[in-house]
Motif scaffolding. Sequence first.
Motif, mmCIF file in Angstrom:
data_model
loop_
_atom_site.group_PDB
_atom_site.id
_atom_site.type_symbol
_atom_site.label_atom_id
_atom_site.label_comp_id
_atom_site.label_asym_id
_atom_site.label_seq_id
_atom_site.Cartn_x
_atom_site.Cartn_y
_atom_site.Cartn_z
ATOM 1 N N ARG A 258 0.828 -1.204 0.000
ATOM 2 C CA ARG A 258 0.000 0.000 0.000
ATOM 3 C C ARG A 258 0.865 1.257 0.000
ATOM 4 N NH1 ARG A 258 -4.422 -1.396 4.763
ATOM 5 N NH2 ARG A 258 -5.185 -3.384 3.892
ATOM 6 N N GLN A 261 2.141 1.847 -3.399
ATOM 7 C CA GLN A 261 1.109 2.439 -4.241
ATOM 8 C C GLN A 261 0.947 3.932 -3.934
ATOM 9 O OE1 GLN A 261 -0.419 0.998 -6.760
ATOM 10 N NE2 GLN A 261 -1.479 2.912 -7.224
ATOM 11 N N GLU A 265 1.261 7.227 -6.395
ATOM 12 C CA GLU A 265 0.248 8.282 -6.470
ATOM 13 C C GLU A 265 0.869 9.656 -6.223
ATOM 14 O OE1 GLU A 265 -2.649 7.184 -3.607
ATOM 15 O OE2 GLU A 265 -3.423 5.469 -4.762
#
Length: 356
Positions: A258, A261, A265
């Motif tokens: 996570r 990720q 972003e």
Amino acid sequence: MRKIKYKKGRRLQQFNLEYTGIHKRTDSEMQLFVYDQFHITEYQQLNFSDLENSIDVQKTNWINVHGLNDLDLIKNMGRFFKVEDYMLADILNTNRRTKIEEQHDLLFFNIKSLLPAGDSETISAEQISFLIKEGVLISFQEKRSDFFTHIRDRLRAQSGIIRTKKADFLLYVLLDAIMENFYITIENEEDKIDELINLTKSNAGPIVLERIEQHRDNFNFLKRAITPLRDSLYDIKSMKDDNVFNAIEEDNFSFFARLHQKSLELLEQIESDMSSLHSASDFYFSAQNHNMNEIMKTLTVVSAIFIPLTFIVGVYGMNFEFMPELKYEYGYYTVIGGMALIVLGMLYYFKKRNWF
């Protein structure tokens, strides 16, 4: 902005233990949390001599060091936890890029924490390093800050699942808190970009261009900090398939995925914001060109009007003795009237063509 000069920083020997940051006057302090699902013990301003007796190998231990000026403390902790000198040097050398390194049963991770510097246009940076080994997580901060205050409160209040997890999950939570600072910094930069875009529409002064370039530098600085973080988090994801390093439980690799990720972003958002800055810069130069064109258009119209008038004045300014109009009683008024008609006619023509 305190820029991290990865390539141009003062060169140190690989094993030279010397703190290179700006917080030279910050005293070193050590804090320890020892906890499990049922109990938690907190030690403030812990002395190194009491560290061995305070650690409980059956529980999760979080050692947080504020200030990196006490080299004896850093060396003693290195010997106690069997940390290589080059890793200790990386903790003290704040010019290092974000990196991750595993050695036997030890995982080293450092990261740059970035936040807006008050009301200024700059970004403040602090390097935070982590060592994780056999249920012990050690964090090194350059100064006392409130990055992890809410995490300490969660530990004390047994909020969520943090007390039921081991040191690897605590590392995830701490990294997640630091990455939230990136979001805060980017959001602050975006607010200032919106302000700059509005300024370019009302004020085309050079100060606007200077601010645009300042924030472009800020985004480049953010990108330089997040890109190696993205790579390091990917390396943690890859450890799941290596079956070599076991300080991170298999169920917790998804949490680090996570974070990876999130780093992607963040980089995408930075690229988008840099495009907005580029648009603001283009708008600034377009506004400058438009203003220049308007000025040149006005000057051209004025010049075009005065060209025939100058011609008439030049003709009648010649010193020839025999010029019939010179003896005409109403010659002066006729010439002035003709010149006025020429001016009015040209103005009508220019207006009809929308030249002004």
